[in-house]
Design an enzyme around this catalytic site. Structure first.
Site, PDB file in Angstrom:
ATOM      1  N   ARG A  29      70.010  89.301  51.309  1.00  0.00           N
ATOM      2  CA  ARG A  29      69.321  90.286  52.145  1.00  0.00           C
ATOM      3  C   ARG A  29      70.004  91.627  51.866  1.00  0.00           C
ATOM      4  NH1 ARG A  29      66.306  90.517  57.019  1.00  0.00           N
ATOM      5  NH2 ARG A  29      66.917  92.203  58.424  1.00  0.00           N
TER       6      ARG A  29
ATOM      7  N   HIS B 267      59.597  92.012  51.566  1.00  0.00           N
ATOM      8  CA  HIS B 267      60.175  90.957  52.408  1.00  0.00           C
ATOM      9  C   HIS B 267      59.305  89.698  52.258  1.00  0.00           C
ATOM     10  CE1 HIS B 267      62.480  89.076  55.391  1.00  0.00           C
ATOM     11  NE2 HIS B 267      62.260  89.839  56.442  1.00  0.00           N
TER      12      HIS B 267
ATOM     13  N   GLN C 297      59.291  86.634  54.821  1.00  0.00           N
ATOM     14  CA  GLN C 297      58.660  86.944  56.109  1.00  0.00           C
ATOM     15  C   GLN C 297      57.149  86.774  56.020  1.00  0.00           C
ATOM     16  OE1 GLN C 297      59.937  88.100  59.358  1.00  0.00           O
ATOM     17  NE2 GLN C 297      57.841  87.402  59.712  1.00  0.00           N
TER      18      GLN C 297
ATOM     19  N   ASP D  35      55.334  96.607  63.228  1.00  0.00           N
ATOM     20  CA  ASP D  35      56.777  96.521  62.979  1.00  0.00           C
ATOM     21  C   ASP D  35      57.399  97.776  63.590  1.00  0.00           C
ATOM     22  OD1 ASP D  35      59.262  95.787  62.046  1.00  0.00           O
ATOM     23  OD2 ASP D  35      58.850  96.250  59.949  1.00  0.00           O
TER      24      ASP D  35
ATOM     25  N   CYS E 241      57.070  91.091  63.167  1.00  0.00           N
ATOM     26  CA  CYS E 241      58.131  90.394  62.424  1.00  0.00           C
ATOM     27  C   CYS E 241      59.470  90.402  63.158  1.00  0.00           C
ATOM     28  CB  CYS E 241      58.273  90.979  61.023  1.00  0.00           C
ATOM     29  SG  CYS E 241      58.511  92.768  60.990  1.00  0.00           S
TER      30      CYS E 241
ATOM     31  N   ARG F 148      59.657  81.153  60.072  1.00  0.00           N
ATOM     32  CA  ARG F 148      60.548  81.608  59.006  1.00  0.00           C
ATOM     33  C   ARG F 148      61.292  80.421  58.408  1.00  0.00           C
ATOM     34  NH1 ARG F 148      62.697  86.764  58.705  1.00  0.00           N
ATOM     35  NH2 ARG F 148      63.931  85.832  57.037  1.00  0.00           N
TER      36      ARG F 148
END
Length: 374
Positions: free
Chosen positions: A173, A200, A203, A292, A332, A360
């Site tokens: 990450r 991402h 996700q 988001d 998310c 996830r």
């Protein structure tokens, strides 16, 4: 002195003697040892032999590049075709059902280890990967922002090769997308993109799984993203270049997603792609309204400015009414309640943000099973 001299001569003689004896750990002998069948694992000696020989033969070449011998990485969704992506999602449904049943005998990752590199802190990414890998029999190792300092304390290419020697898979990450590309280039085990500033993918795989569970399909749905054209949007666009659905990104002027990524998705001719600036018009008929945070990690200094620019882009009860009674809300997380979304929307019956968060783990487990060929 005579005794000392004698001992010294004796030591030198023994050293010369040992150096003249062929080492069993050199050249062809090393390869033979690596490939020697194990009595303890006779049932899998052939596979172990191929693995050991491959590793031995690739040591020198891996210093200068990648020697994954067919292994894949998961860096962006558009690296895979529709059949593969939907197959991974089908597998996620299957493995989730096994875990939900309470069955703990499915342990495909037994004996495997995963290195998890975190340049950015995270709750969901760390817990979902670590828990998921453990539940399927493996062991995950957390490496926080101060443990490696990849690219600063140690070069990415060195980190990649060192961790490849210890682990079966690497998840990272990171901030810069180039870092995940470099990590994958030099790693000799599969690498998973746990997030970069560009995209991402894990996700969005979880999001797709959630949509399939609640709507019954991903293909043909209308997903409307309201907010900043960030890495989440880029991953939605990359998914839309593979799987057909209607994707709308509605954002303030100047905060649109990367133009090249938009062009890639549109030129693929798979999905209907729209980039607009009017949330009220965009959400009409949506199956999913998604948002988001307006200021992501690394943008917190712009938070107040963004709050002013993004006025009118909050997902509130009125916007959800325009979407229609069947529209689901997704986020998310983490959410800034009262900023990009109201508390009422995130707590409403049609909000599926927490099943989305749980997924996830299940989507990532399926991705890892695919990368391992299991």
């Amino acid at each position: 002195m005579a005794v000392l001299s004698s001992n010294c001569f004796s030591l030198r003689s023994e050293t010369s003697l040992f150096s003249s004896i062929p080492s069993p750990f050199s050249g062809e002998n090393l390869r033979r040892i690596a490939c020697r069948p194990s009595k303890l694992h006779s049932g899998s000696s052939s596979r172990r032999c191929r693995t050991s020989c491959s590793a031995t033969a690739s040591v020198s070449s891996s210093v200068n590049g990648r020697t994954k011998e067919g292994l894949k990485d998961f860096l962006r969704i558009s690296d895979f075709d529709k059949e593969t992506i939907l197959g991974i999602l089908d597998r996620a449904v299957e493995v989730k059902a096994i875990l939900k049943s309470g069955d703990r005998t499915f342990l495909p990752f037994k004996g495997k280890t995963m290195a998890m590199i975190f340049a950015k802190p995270s709750m969901r990414t760390r817990v979902s990967f670590e828990t998921g890998f453990y539940l399927l029999g493996g062991h995950a190792i957390y490496l926080g922002p101060d443990d490696i300092q990849m690219g600063k304390r140690e070069e990415t290419r060195d980190v990649a090769r060192v961790l490849s020697g210890y682990n079966d898979i690497i998840m990272a990450r990171l901030f810069a997308h180039q870092d995940i590309i470099d990590l994958a280039k030099y790693a000799t085990v599969p690498v998973i993109n746990g997030l970069t500033d560009y995209n991402h993918p894990v996700q969005i795989m979880a999001d797709a799984l959630t949509i399939i569970e609640h709507i019954g399909r991903l293909e043909g749905t209308k997903v409307v993203y309201v907010g900043d054209g960030n890495n989440i949007v880029h991953s939605w666009l990359l998914l839309a270049s593979v799987v057909p659905f209607h994707f709308v990104c509605v954002c303030p002027k100047g905060f649109e997603p990367d133009e090249k990524t938009v062009e890639k998705a549109q030129n693929a001719g798979i999905s209907k792609i729209e980039i607009t600036n009017d949330p009220k018009e965009a959400v009409v008929g949506a199956d999913v309204v998604y948002t988001d945070v307006w200021a992501s990690m690394g943008q917190k200094g712009e938070a107040e400015y963004r709050r002013k620019v993004f006025q009118g882009f909050q997902v509130d009860e009125d916007l959800m009414k325009l979407a229609g009674p069947k529209a689901y809300f997704m986020h998310c997380l983490p959410a800034e309640r009262g900023v990009e979304v109201t508390d009422g929307v995130i707590e409403a019956p049609n909000s599926i943000v927490f099943p989305q968060a749980e997924n996830r783990m299940h989507a990532q487990n399926a991705i890892m099973l695919y990368l391992f060929g299991l």
